[in-house]
Motif scaffolding. Structure first.
Motif, PDB file in Angstrom:
ATOM      1  N   GLY A 169       9.538  13.941  32.191  1.00 40.71           N
ATOM      2  CA  GLY A 169       8.087  13.977  32.044  1.00 40.71           C
ATOM      3  C   GLY A 169       7.666  13.462  30.687  1.00 40.71           C
ATOM      4  N   ALA A 170       6.538  13.960  30.211  1.00 43.08           N
ATOM      5  CA  ALA A 170       5.986  13.525  28.932  1.00 43.08           C
ATOM      6  C   ALA A 170       6.918  13.914  27.791  1.00 43.08           C
ATOM      7  CB  ALA A 170       4.611  14.151  28.715  1.00 43.08           C
ATOM      8  N   ALA A 171       7.227  12.956  26.918  1.00 42.03           N
ATOM      9  CA  ALA A 171       8.144  13.216  25.803  1.00 42.03           C
ATOM     10  C   ALA A 171       7.622  14.334  24.908  1.00 42.03           C
ATOM     11  CB  ALA A 171       8.357  11.940  24.998  1.00 42.03           C
ATOM     12  N   MET A 172       6.309  14.384  24.693  1.00 39.58           N
ATOM     13  CA  MET A 172       5.753  15.430  23.827  1.00 39.58           C
ATOM     14  C   MET A 172       5.964  16.816  24.441  1.00 39.58           C
ATOM     15  SD  MET A 172       4.924  13.843  21.170  1.00 39.58           S
ATOM     16  CE  MET A 172       4.902  12.091  20.833  1.00 39.58           C
ATOM     17  N   ALA A 173       5.889  16.922  25.760  1.00 39.71           N
ATOM     18  CA  ALA A 173       6.154  18.199  26.432  1.00 39.71           C
ATOM     19  C   ALA A 173       7.623  18.583  26.277  1.00 39.71           C
ATOM     20  CB  ALA A 173       5.777  18.111  27.910  1.00 39.71           C
ATOM     21  N   PHE A 174       8.515  17.591  26.330  1.00 39.20           N
ATOM     22  CA  PHE A 174       9.932  17.854  26.123  1.00 39.20           C
ATOM     23  C   PHE A 174      10.171  18.359  24.700  1.00 39.20           C
ATOM     24  CE2 PHE A 174      14.286  16.196  25.095  1.00 39.20           C
ATOM     25  CZ  PHE A 174      14.980  17.125  25.860  1.00 39.20           C
ATOM     26  N   ILE A 175       9.546  17.706  23.724  1.00 41.42           N
ATOM     27  CA  ILE A 175       9.715  18.124  22.330  1.00 41.42           C
ATOM     28  C   ILE A 175       9.154  19.527  22.121  1.00 41.42           C
ATOM     29  CG2 ILE A 175       9.093  17.605  19.934  1.00 41.42           C
ATOM     30  CD1 ILE A 175       9.131  14.578  20.842  1.00 41.42           C
ATOM     31  N   ASP A 176       8.067  19.861  22.821  1.00 39.56           N
ATOM     32  CA  ASP A 176       7.513  21.220  22.749  1.00 39.56           C
ATOM     33  C   ASP A 176       8.541  22.259  23.201  1.00 39.56           C
ATOM     34  OD1 ASP A 176       5.056  20.281  21.857  1.00 39.56           O
ATOM     35  OD2 ASP A 176       4.107  20.375  23.843  1.00 39.56           O
ATOM     36  N   GLN A 177       9.411  21.899  24.144  1.00 38.89           N
ATOM     37  CA  GLN A 177      10.424  22.814  24.672  1.00 38.89           C
ATOM     38  C   GLN A 177      11.702  22.844  23.833  1.00 38.89           C
ATOM     39  OE1 GLN A 177      11.217  22.074  28.836  1.00 38.89           O
ATOM     40  NE2 GLN A 177       9.053  21.919  29.324  1.00 38.89           N
ATOM     41  N   MET A 178      11.847  21.882  22.925  1.00 36.51           N
ATOM     42  CA  MET A 178      13.082  21.758  22.158  1.00 36.51           C
ATOM     43  C   MET A 178      13.489  23.015  21.383  1.00 36.51           C
ATOM     44  SD  MET A 178      14.501  18.786  22.695  1.00 36.51           S
ATOM     45  CE  MET A 178      15.387  18.108  21.330  1.00 36.51           C
ATOM     46  N   PRO A 179      12.580  23.747  20.733  1.00 31.33           N
ATOM     47  CA  PRO A 179      13.039  24.943  20.022  1.00 31.33           C
ATOM     48  C   PRO A 179      13.784  25.918  20.930  1.00 31.33           C
ATOM     49  CG  PRO A 179      10.824  24.375  19.310  1.00 31.33           C
ATOM     50  CD  PRO A 179      11.148  23.479  20.498  1.00 31.33           C
ATOM     51  N   ASP A 180      13.294  26.122  22.148  1.00 26.27           N
ATOM     52  CA  ASP A 180      13.977  27.021  23.089  1.00 26.27           C
ATOM     53  C   ASP A 180      15.279  26.414  23.598  1.00 26.27           C
ATOM     54  OD1 ASP A 180      11.984  28.954  22.858  1.00 26.27           O
ATOM     55  OD2 ASP A 180      10.846  28.128  24.542  1.00 26.27           O
ATOM     56  N   ILE A 181      15.263  25.108  23.868  1.00 25.02           N
ATOM     57  CA  ILE A 181      16.457  24.424  24.370  1.00 25.02           C
ATOM     58  C   ILE A 181      17.557  24.459  23.312  1.00 25.02           C
ATOM     59  CG2 ILE A 181      17.398  22.169  25.023  1.00 25.02           C
ATOM     60  CD1 ILE A 181      14.574  21.562  26.236  1.00 25.02           C
ATOM     61  N   GLN A 182      17.193  24.229  22.058  1.00 30.43           N
ATOM     62  CA  GLN A 182      18.176  24.132  20.988  1.00 30.43           C
ATOM     63  C   GLN A 182      18.558  25.479  20.379  1.00 30.43           C
ATOM     64  OE1 GLN A 182      16.106  21.329  18.472  1.00 30.43           O
ATOM     65  NE2 GLN A 182      17.413  19.657  19.157  1.00 30.43           N
ATOM     66  N   ALA A 183      17.839  26.537  20.701  1.00 34.35           N
ATOM     67  CA  ALA A 183      18.107  27.837  20.089  1.00 34.35           C
ATOM     68  C   ALA A 183      19.578  28.263  20.194  1.00 34.35           C
ATOM     69  CB  ALA A 183      17.188  28.902  20.683  1.00 34.35           C
ATOM     70  N   PRO A 184      20.243  28.104  21.334  1.00 33.82           N
ATOM     71  CA  PRO A 184      21.648  28.523  21.401  1.00 33.82           C
ATOM     72  C   PRO A 184      22.639  27.496  20.840  1.00 33.82           C
ATOM     73  CG  PRO A 184      20.927  27.809  23.572  1.00 33.82           C
ATOM     74  CD  PRO A 184      19.720  27.760  22.664  1.00 33.82           C
ATOM     75  N   MET A 185      22.150  26.361  20.374  1.00 35.51           N
ATOM     76  CA  MET A 185      23.037  25.303  19.887  1.00 35.51           C
ATOM     77  C   MET A 185      23.306  25.490  18.396  1.00 35.51           C
ATOM     78  SD  MET A 185      21.646  22.011  21.941  1.00 35.51           S
ATOM     79  CE  MET A 185      21.374  22.118  23.703  1.00 35.51           C
ATOM     80  N   LYS A 186      24.527  25.894  18.093  1.00 33.38           N
ATOM     81  CA  LYS A 186      24.913  26.106  16.701  1.00 33.38           C
ATOM     82  C   LYS A 186      25.213  24.781  16.010  1.00 33.38           C
ATOM     83  CE  LYS A 186      27.315  29.719  15.827  1.00 33.38           C
ATOM     84  NZ  LYS A 186      28.264  30.815  15.711  1.00 33.38           N
ATOM     85  N   ILE A 187      25.729  23.814  16.773  1.00 34.25           N
ATOM     86  CA  ILE A 187      26.028  22.494  16.239  1.00 34.25           C
ATOM     87  C   ILE A 187      25.552  21.447  17.236  1.00 34.25           C
ATOM     88  CG2 ILE A 187      27.844  20.864  15.558  1.00 34.25           C
ATOM     89  CD1 ILE A 187      29.619  23.285  14.893  1.00 34.25           C
TER      90      ILE A 187
END
Length: 177
Positions: free
Chosen positions: A51-69
């Protein structure tokens, strides 16, 4: 200006854009990531997100939260430019260390970005990005060891503004392109 010289300059600007994306993703720098896409750009991560890239970026904090590296490495870059429009097939190796219920797991993905770029107001940005996975290797528990004596005393990279690069650079400012 010679057409070949302009094409070379455009390809370099696009290559810089690709590298800036990797840096922004790895550092969880969503402000910088947002600046790399046109407002009406789209992003297709398959069934994970499309979908819209800006909507994806809005979700990034939650997506990346479990990513340590996160560690994106661009290899082969193929770019074709036609005026203010360009396409790119960009090979990438992306390492992820992810916090899971059982501890941490490693995911190494070999894939490609299928990109469309547009030059607007004299600046190249992503207009569309599709992620293709060609192969993946999953290891659980994680095999990453940052406490080994051979790395003792090293500066350890991490997501966000506590990464050593934020305090080091004057020219490669974080949070901007």
């Amino acid at each position: 200006m010679d057409k070949r010289l302009q094409q070379l300059l455009d390809k370099q600007d696009i290559t810089d854009l690709i590298h800036a994306y990797c840096n922004a993703a790895d550092r969880h720098d969503h402000k910088k990531l947002r600046a790399l896409y046109h407002e009406d750009a789209t992003d297709d991560h398959g069934s994970f997100f499309s979908g819209a890239a800006m909507a994806f970026i809005d979700q990034m904090p939650d997506i990346q939260a479990p990513m340590k590296i996160l560690h994106h490495n661009v290899t082969t870059i193929n770019i074709a430019v036609d005026g203010d429009y360009a396409e790119g097939e960009v090979y990438v190796l992306a390492f992820h260390q992810v916090q899971v219920d059982a501890g941490t797991a490693d995911l190494l993905i070999g894939g490609r970005y299928l990109d469309r770029y547009e030059k607007r107001k004299d600046q190249w940005k992503f207009s569309h990005r599709t992620i293709v996975t060609d192969w993946a290797r999953h290891v659980s528990p994680s095999e990453v060891s940052l406490d080994h004596p051979m790395v003792a005393g090293s500066h350890i990279g991490q997501p966000g503004p506590n990464d050593p690069s934020y305090g080091f650079f004057r020219l490669l400012q974080r949070g901007i392109h």
